[in-house]
Design a protein around this motif. Sequence first.
Motif, short mmCIF file in Angstrom:
data_model
loop_
_atom_site.label_atom_id
_atom_site.label_comp_id
_atom_site.label_asym_id
_atom_site.label_seq_id
_atom_site.Cartn_x
_atom_site.Cartn_y
_atom_site.Cartn_z
N ARG A 179 0.83 -1.22 0.00
CA ARG A 179 0.00 0.00 0.00
C ARG A 179 0.86 1.26 0.00
O ARG A 179 0.56 2.22 -0.70
CB ARG A 179 -0.89 -0.01 1.23
N LEU A 188 2.12 1.73 -3.40
CA LEU A 188 1.06 2.21 -4.30
C LEU A 188 0.75 3.68 -4.05
O LEU A 188 0.54 4.45 -4.98
CB LEU A 188 -0.20 1.37 -4.11
N ARG A 189 0.73 4.04 -2.79
CA ARG A 189 0.45 5.46 -2.47
C ARG A 189 1.52 6.36 -3.06
O ARG A 189 1.23 7.44 -3.56
CB ARG A 189 0.37 5.65 -0.95
N LEU A 227 1.00 6.44 -6.87
CA LEU A 227 -0.24 7.09 -7.33
C LEU A 227 -0.53 8.38 -6.56
O LEU A 227 -1.69 8.79 -6.46
CB LEU A 227 -1.41 6.12 -7.18
N TYR A 284 -2.79 11.11 -7.90
CA TYR A 284 -4.20 10.79 -8.17
C TYR A 284 -5.05 10.80 -6.91
O TYR A 284 -6.25 10.61 -6.99
CB TYR A 284 -4.31 9.42 -8.86
N PHE A 285 -4.44 11.02 -5.76
CA PHE A 285 -5.21 11.08 -4.51
C PHE A 285 -5.86 12.45 -4.38
O PHE A 285 -5.19 13.48 -4.55
CB PHE A 285 -4.29 10.82 -3.31
N LYS A 286 -7.14 12.45 -4.04
CA LYS A 286 -7.87 13.72 -3.92
C LYS A 286 -7.26 14.57 -2.81
O LYS A 286 -7.09 15.77 -2.95
CB LYS A 286 -9.34 13.45 -3.62
N SER A 287 -6.92 13.92 -1.70
CA SER A 287 -6.37 14.64 -0.55
C SER A 287 -5.10 15.37 -0.95
O SER A 287 -4.89 16.54 -0.61
CB SER A 287 -6.10 13.68 0.59
#
Lengths: 194, 204
Positions: free
Chosen positions: A169, A172-173, A176, A179-182
């Motif tokens: 994870r 992946l974070r 990506l 692409y995270f809204k936060s």
Amino acid sequence: MTDEKLLHKASRGDEAAFLILYERHRAPVFRFAYRLLGSTELAEDVTHDCFLSLIKRPASFDPQRAALRTYLYAAARNLAGKHFRQHASNTVPIDELLDELRVPENEEPLRQLLNEELSAEVRKAVMSLPPLQREAVVLFEYEELSLAEIALIVGADIGTVKSRLSRAREGLRRSLLHYFKSHRRTATAGRVYK
Amino acid sequence: MSNERKYLRLLRLNDAHKTRDEKTTRRFSEATPDRELKTLLASWEAPDVPRSLDHHLLTSYRTEQREAAHPPLWRRTLTSSVPIPLPIAGLTVVALVVTSVMLALRPSPVMLEALPVAATRVVEVPVAQERIVTRTVFVEKKERPIRKNERRGAIAAREANTVGDSASRAKELTGYFTRVNMSEFQPANEMKIRVIKGNRSDEK
């Protein structure tokens, strides 16, 4: 009819029983193999070998130990592992990744384009994970198996699976992040303050 | 007092519950991904199972079943079984066991003591070479019949010669005599006389 009975019949030459069994489990096994290997052809081969080995040696499946699907996942995992060992560099070319993307066709062109891009990025991020972390993510996030089931499939204890999942994870974070809204919100806020 | 105790116990119980709930939540959050990541991951969909796989697998399944129903000759040869009546099988097993026990209990042959290995050593010994002196002795086989006057002359010459009486005596006995010229003869230290017959002319 239970999987065990169907398998028993199929191994004795009952084609109908085999087809029912195959229909029941082919999609998850294929999806798992596809997300592990990143190629439709390889996933096809793995799924084929998986079912054929089950029919050849039905005694190797012990219903007391695990469900048939768990057994099939484990078999697919072993076959994929064989592929990883044979081809040490398991990276799939990005062109191939883009070719095999599947996005719903009845969407607006711009939305479709954005989804295609996002899908390609997610796929790239998942495929860039080490195989053990990748299989943990695929089984947990996509196949929605429990940690205990994953532990049984990969032959490790739950703690190990958890740590692999956690590292996957994180990876992946990182991949990506944009692409995270936060993240986007934070970035926008930063720009406003400046 | 009792109320206070009850209150304290309730508080402790409440704390314990809280801690347990926190732990459960933490464990849950460890295992469960955050919603955002899950949504992002969901954007990558796997393709449907290709139809070619169904066809391919069904063909393989049929082939497998056909082979299982009619295995090849080599497999039938290797896996075929012959039914034997139980008494015969039992007797065979007993006979095998008895034979094995007898072979195992048989006294082992006496171990021969290992002979000491003879070391070969080459020793050169000087050998005195034998000297061979060959003297050719011609033997006149038979005396030709001598004429009377020649005979007389010969007798006279013989008498005049220094040849001893032994020669004449030998001639009288054997019918022939040896003409040996002993002048300038020096005897060898060792002598081996070899008589060579006429038919072995090539012998040295």
